[in-house]
Enzyme design. Structure first.
Site, PDB file in Angstrom:
ATOM      1  N   LYS A  45      30.516  46.880  26.245  1.00  0.00           N
ATOM      2  CA  LYS A  45      31.520  46.228  27.093  1.00  0.00           C
ATOM      3  C   LYS A  45      30.855  45.500  28.261  1.00  0.00           C
ATOM      4  CE  LYS A  45      35.154  45.001  29.185  1.00  0.00           C
ATOM      5  NZ  LYS A  45      35.990  43.902  28.726  1.00  0.00           N
ATOM      6  N   CYS A 101      36.678  41.316  36.642  1.00  0.00           N
ATOM      7  CA  CYS A 101      35.709  41.977  35.758  1.00  0.00           C
ATOM      8  C   CYS A 101      34.274  41.454  35.830  1.00  0.00           C
ATOM      9  CB  CYS A 101      36.186  41.887  34.324  1.00  0.00           C
ATOM     10  SG  CYS A 101      37.724  42.785  34.061  1.00  0.00           S
ATOM     11  N   GLU A 116      38.294  47.610  26.485  1.00  0.00           N
ATOM     12  CA  GLU A 116      39.260  46.550  26.217  1.00  0.00           C
ATOM     13  C   GLU A 116      38.602  45.189  26.445  1.00  0.00           C
ATOM     14  OE1 GLU A 116      42.302  46.669  24.813  1.00  0.00           O
ATOM     15  OE2 GLU A 116      41.783  44.556  24.826  1.00  0.00           O
TER      16      GLU A 116
HETATM   17  N1  LIG Z   1      41.992  43.171  34.045  1.00  0.00           N
HETATM   18  C1  LIG Z   1      41.415  42.902  32.895  1.00  0.00           C
HETATM   19  O1  LIG Z   1      41.584  41.810  32.345  1.00  0.00           O
HETATM   20  C2  LIG Z   1      40.560  43.924  32.208  1.00  0.00           C
HETATM   21  C3  LIG Z   1      40.159  43.695  30.881  1.00  0.00           C
HETATM   22  C4  LIG Z   1      39.353  44.644  30.252  1.00  0.00           C
HETATM   23  C5  LIG Z   1      38.995  45.809  30.904  1.00  0.00           C
HETATM   24  N2  LIG Z   1      39.395  46.020  32.194  1.00  0.00           N
HETATM   25  C6  LIG Z   1      39.056  47.303  32.820  1.00  0.00           C
HETATM   26  O2  LIG Z   1      40.218  48.134  32.735  1.00  0.00           O
HETATM   27  C7  LIG Z   1      40.320  48.980  33.897  1.00  0.00           C
HETATM   28  C8  LIG Z   1      41.661  48.758  34.575  1.00  0.00           C
HETATM   29  O3  LIG Z   1      41.746  47.423  35.019  1.00  0.00           O
HETATM   30  P1  LIG Z   1      43.117  46.789  35.512  1.00  0.00           P
HETATM   31  O4  LIG Z   1      42.843  45.343  35.736  1.00  0.00           O
HETATM   32  O5  LIG Z   1      44.215  47.182  34.599  1.00  0.00           O
HETATM   33  O6  LIG Z   1      43.295  47.538  36.907  1.00  0.00           O
HETATM   34  P2  LIG Z   1      44.595  47.626  37.824  1.00  0.00           P
HETATM   35  O7  LIG Z   1      44.125  47.823  39.206  1.00  0.00           O
HETATM   36  O8  LIG Z   1      45.507  46.470  37.509  1.00  0.00           O
HETATM   37  O9  LIG Z   1      45.363  48.944  37.318  1.00  0.00           O
HETATM   38  C9  LIG Z   1      44.882  50.222  37.494  1.00  0.00           C
HETATM   39  C10 LIG Z   1      46.063  51.140  37.819  1.00  0.00           C
HETATM   40  O10 LIG Z   1      45.618  52.493  37.815  1.00  0.00           O
HETATM   41  C11 LIG Z   1      46.385  53.215  38.772  1.00  0.00           C
HETATM   42  N3  LIG Z   1      45.711  54.470  39.108  1.00  0.00           N
HETATM   43  C12 LIG Z   1      44.533  54.660  39.754  1.00  0.00           C
HETATM   44  N4  LIG Z   1      44.244  55.963  39.838  1.00  0.00           N
HETATM   45  C13 LIG Z   1      45.265  56.632  39.245  1.00  0.00           C
HETATM   46  C14 LIG Z   1      45.540  58.013  39.027  1.00  0.00           C
HETATM   47  N5  LIG Z   1      44.672  58.951  39.406  1.00  0.00           N
HETATM   48  N6  LIG Z   1      46.676  58.333  38.389  1.00  0.00           N
HETATM   49  C15 LIG Z   1      47.541  57.385  37.984  1.00  0.00           C
HETATM   50  N7  LIG Z   1      47.333  56.057  38.156  1.00  0.00           N
HETATM   51  C16 LIG Z   1      46.207  55.695  38.790  1.00  0.00           C
HETATM   52  C17 LIG Z   1      46.502  52.250  39.925  1.00  0.00           C
HETATM   53  O11 LIG Z   1      47.588  52.588  40.758  1.00  0.00           O
HETATM   54  C18 LIG Z   1      46.686  50.904  39.186  1.00  0.00           C
HETATM   55  O12 LIG Z   1      48.054  50.564  39.039  1.00  0.00           O
HETATM   56  C19 LIG Z   1      39.107  48.632  34.752  1.00  0.00           C
HETATM   57  O13 LIG Z   1      38.078  49.527  34.449  1.00  0.00           O
HETATM   58  C20 LIG Z   1      38.728  47.228  34.292  1.00  0.00           C
HETATM   59  O14 LIG Z   1      37.360  46.966  34.480  1.00  0.00           O
HETATM   60  C21 LIG Z   1      40.189  45.113  32.845  1.00  0.00           C
HETATM   61  O1  LIG Z   2      34.088  28.182  30.229  1.00  0.00           O
HETATM   62  C1  LIG Z   2      34.557  28.893  31.130  1.00  0.00           C
HETATM   63  C2  LIG Z   2      35.252  30.100  30.867  1.00  0.00           C
HETATM   64  C3  LIG Z   2      35.716  30.843  31.939  1.00  0.00           C
HETATM   65  N1  LIG Z   2      35.549  30.408  33.208  1.00  0.00           N
HETATM   66  C4  LIG Z   2      36.043  31.228  34.332  1.00  0.00           C
HETATM   67  O2  LIG Z   2      35.595  32.558  34.163  1.00  0.00           O
HETATM   68  C5  LIG Z   2      36.520  33.478  34.707  1.00  0.00           C
HETATM   69  C6  LIG Z   2      36.880  34.565  33.711  1.00  0.00           C
HETATM   70  O3  LIG Z   2      37.636  34.014  32.659  1.00  0.00           O
HETATM   71  P1  LIG Z   2      38.067  34.841  31.368  1.00  0.00           P
HETATM   72  O4  LIG Z   2      36.884  35.502  30.807  1.00  0.00           O
HETATM   73  O5  LIG Z   2      38.797  33.922  30.481  1.00  0.00           O
HETATM   74  O6  LIG Z   2      39.129  35.879  31.967  1.00  0.00           O
HETATM   75  P2  LIG Z   2      39.062  37.453  32.272  1.00  0.00           P
HETATM   76  O7  LIG Z   2      40.459  37.942  32.265  1.00  0.00           O
HETATM   77  O8  LIG Z   2      38.229  37.694  33.473  1.00  0.00           O
HETATM   78  O9  LIG Z   2      38.365  38.094  30.975  1.00  0.00           O
HETATM   79  C7  LIG Z   2      37.012  38.550  30.953  1.00  0.00           C
HETATM   80  O10 LIG Z   2      36.929  39.834  31.524  1.00  0.00           O
HETATM   81  C8  LIG Z   2      37.754  40.814  30.852  1.00  0.00           C
HETATM   82  C9  LIG Z   2      37.657  42.087  31.655  1.00  0.00           C
HETATM   83  O11 LIG Z   2      36.561  42.858  31.343  1.00  0.00           O
HETATM   84  C10 LIG Z   2      37.275  40.958  29.418  1.00  0.00           C
HETATM   85  O12 LIG Z   2      38.072  41.937  28.746  1.00  0.00           O
HETATM   86  C11 LIG Z   2      37.376  39.611  28.707  1.00  0.00           C
HETATM   87  O13 LIG Z   2      36.886  39.720  27.375  1.00  0.00           O
HETATM   88  C12 LIG Z   2      36.567  38.582  29.491  1.00  0.00           C
HETATM   89  O14 LIG Z   2      36.735  37.278  28.912  1.00  0.00           O
HETATM   90  C13 LIG Z   2      37.727  32.650  35.158  1.00  0.00           C
HETATM   91  O15 LIG Z   2      37.649  32.398  36.537  1.00  0.00           O
HETATM   92  C14 LIG Z   2      37.556  31.362  34.370  1.00  0.00           C
HETATM   93  O16 LIG Z   2      38.151  30.266  35.001  1.00  0.00           O
HETATM   94  C15 LIG Z   2      34.876  29.225  33.477  1.00  0.00           C
HETATM   95  O17 LIG Z   2      34.709  28.847  34.624  1.00  0.00           O
HETATM   96  N2  LIG Z   2      34.401  28.503  32.415  1.00  0.00           N
END
Ligand SMILES: NC(=O)c1ccc[n+]([C@@H]2O[C@H](COP(=O)([O-])OP(=O)(O)OC[C@H]3O[C@@H](n4cnc5c(N)ncnc54)[C@H](O)[C@@H]3O)[C@@H](O)[C@H]2O)c1
Ligand SMILES: O=c1ccn([C@@H]2O[C@H](COP(=O)(O)OP(=O)(O)O[C@H]3O[C@H](CO)[C@@H](O)[C@H](O)[C@H]3O)[C@@H](O)[C@H]2O)c(=O)[nH]1
Length: 468
Positions: free
Chosen positions: A222, A278, A163
């Site tokens: 990723k 992340c 994602e």
């Molecule tokens: N947060 C982001 O913006 C983002 C974006 C892209 C990818 N990711 C990736 O996606 C993944 C999830 O991230 P997130 O931010 O959603 O995490 P999160 O901690 O918000 O959510 C994960 C959820 O999974 C649940 N969980 C864990 N083990 C479980 C099990 N065995 N059965 C059922 N539920 C269970 C937890 O209780 C929790 O609610 C990570 O690998 C992260 O790196 C996160």
């Molecule tokens: O020019 C910039 C851009 C971002 N940030 C900082 O960088 C961090 C991350 O920002 P951003 O990337 O916008 O948010 P995330 O939700 O952490 O998203 C990143 O991490 C996710 C989890 O993997 C990915 O899915 C996204 O594509 C990737 O952008 C934050 O503290 C921002 O304030 C800066 O300081 N300067």
């Protein structure tokens, strides 16, 4: 082609919740069930009051309102959802390991493995298992081995579908993704599974933006995407210090280089340092993998992105102390913002936590206002660092519901998050009620510096010629 009728998503967090809400909204014919072991979280997803959803994302409430109860369900019964689904997304957390081999670097895959074992135990019909969590390259192989060797003899296809949404813009990113990446096995059944998932996204994503690849490339893409994005922030932050020393202005430099189409203008905003769940985790993960393969130069290259980021946070805290006549002991330092970026209530790895911690080491009194983060969350964040006792953290942190009371009588104001509302405050009123000289440390370069200086503030911005 396999027609998907029921989807289960394990993990109702920042990714699972919004992603499945959009998939369900765009595919009313598919039943989507998001499950989690966290009962409180599931209850919040089911709350009739949409302002009480467990995560704050602009536009999320509207999507949930449309699909929830129709074909989108949130539940704690993980076994049942696995049993009924044709396609299972694993969207659980994959934090950095805090123990044992790879501590502080490697991804902790225990939640992923637990999911794989649970699927193996429960499944009685063929399943497509989709890795939505961010994982080290070749994790799919481990998942497949667990499923094939401990399962009930049913057949599995493993897909990698990382994602790319960013928090604060999750719904926008999901509705209009730059690309959707699907990695699968290079075989007929592998390709069939890829197409089944592509058809789910095809409900709203143009085909040319759906990339099909092999599993390893997908997994590694990723980590690479996040490493490149974070590297841009660290690069501009490194230049910000040089700007401060030399009299150049980092905003001007960013603009000038960003207009080069080979460089591009995004992700060049100098700041107090990147946060979020992340970037750091995924770079450490990449560094660890490189080290595992014996690629020390590759590992060192990427680790520098983190080293620079830690330095940037520390440098900001030190600047506050030196500017305030080398002592913040018992001084009121007001923070605007605690979240790691605007438009989210997420605080994981937020720069604010580290800056607050450094200033508390100097015995400062930190007063915070953030529009979306709770006091409980801020205290949990500080306690997690283990720098001092919970009682000591409570003594040094005061959380306000109103920005003006947070700022009243402050010796210095530090902007830690770029919430839009901070720009619209009555800065004359704030100035009148502050200690003088009235210092502002703009860690996001969002305030109108000229206007503040006219009022009488002494302003420190990142990467500009500043008060010495
Ligand atoms: N947060 C982001 O913006 C983002 C974006 C892209 C990818 N990711 C990736 O996606 C993944 C999830 O991230 P997130 O931010 O959603 O995490 P999160 O901690 O918000 O959510 C994960 C959820 O999974 C649940 N969980 C864990 N083990 C479980 C099990 N065995 N059965 C059922 N539920 C269970 C937890 O209780 C929790 O609610 C990570 O690998 C992260 O790196 C996160
Ligand atoms: O020019 C910039 C851009 C971002 N940030 C900082 O960088 C961090 C991350 O920002 P951003 O990337 O916008 O948010 P995330 O939700 O952490 O998203 C990143 O991490 C996710 C989890 O993997 C990915 O899915 C996204 O594509 C990737 O952008 C934050 O503290 C921002 O304030 C800066 O300081 N300067």
């Amino acid at each position: 082609m396999t027609q998907i009728k029921k989807i289960c998503c394990i993990g109702a967090g920042y990714v699972g919740g919004p992603t499945m809400a959009v998939i369900a909204q765009k595919n009313p014919q598919i039943q989507v069930t998001v499950v989690d072991i966290n009962e409180e979280r599931i209850a919040a997803w089911n709350n009739a009051d949409l302002s009480k959803l467990p995560i704050y994302e602009p536009g999320l409430d509207t999507v949930v309102a449309e699909a929830r109860g129709r074909n989108l369900f949130f539940d704690t019964n993980v076994d049942k959802a696995i049993d009924e689904a044709d396609m299972i997304f694993i969207s659980v957390n994959t934090p950095t390991k805090t123990y044992g081999k790879g501590k502080g670097m490697a991804a902790d895959l225990k939640y992923i493995e637990l999911c794989a074992r649970q699927i193996a135990r429960v499944a009685k019909t063929d399943k497509i298992v989709v890795e939505k969590s961010t994982l080290p390259v070749r994790t799919a192989q481990a998942i497949k081995r667990i499923l094939d060797q401990t399962g009930n003899g049913v057949s599995y296809q493993i897909l990698s579908n990382p994602e790319f949404l960013a928090e604060g813009t999750a719904i926008q990113d999901l509705m209009n993704p730059d690309r959707v990446l699907i990695g699968g096995e290079e075989s007929d059944t592998g390709r069939e599974a890829i197409e089944a998932l592509a058809s789910v996204y095809g409900a709203w994503v143009p085909q040319e933006r759906i990339l099909r690849t092999n599993v390893w490339s997908s997994e590694l893409s990723k980590l690479t995407a996040n490493a490149f994005l974070a590297q841009r922030v660290s690069s501009i932050n490194a230049i910000s210090e040089l700007c401060e020393a030399s009299g150049a202005d980092v905003n001007e430099v960013a603009k000038a280089i960003g207009m080069d189409s080979r460089i591009g203008s995004k992700f060049l905003k100098a700041s107090v340092g990147f946060g979020g769940s992340c970037f750091q985790k995924d770079i450490f993960n990449l560094v660890y993998i490189a080290k595992t393969y014996g690629l020390d130069e590759v590992a060192d290259y990427w680790e520098q992105v983190i080293i620079m980021n830690d330095f940037q946070k520390r440098r900001f805290a030190e600047r506050i102390v030196t500017t305030l006549f080398n002592t913040v002991n018992d001084k009121k330092i007001a923070f605007l913002g605690w979240a790691f970026k605007k438009d989210t209530n997420d605080t994981r790895e937020s720069a604010a936590i580290y800056v607050a911690n450094d200033l508390m080491e100097e015995e400062a009194q930190i007063h915070v206002f953030d529009p979306k983060v709770t006091e409980q969350q801020m205290l949990t964040d500080l306690d997690y660092l283990n720098t001092r006792s919970s009682e000591a953290n409570r003594k040094h942190l005061t959380v306000h519901q109103d920005p003006y009371t947070a700022l009243e009588n402050a010796h210095g104001i530090a902007v830690l998050t770029e919430w839009d509302e901070f720009k619209t405050y009555d800065w004359q009123r704030i100035y009148n009620k502050m200690q003088k000289p009235a210092f502002v440390f703009d860690g996001r370069n969002i305030l109108d510096r000229k206007q503040l200086e006219q009022i009488g503030f002494e302003v420190y911005s990142i990467g500009a010629a500043n008060i010495k």
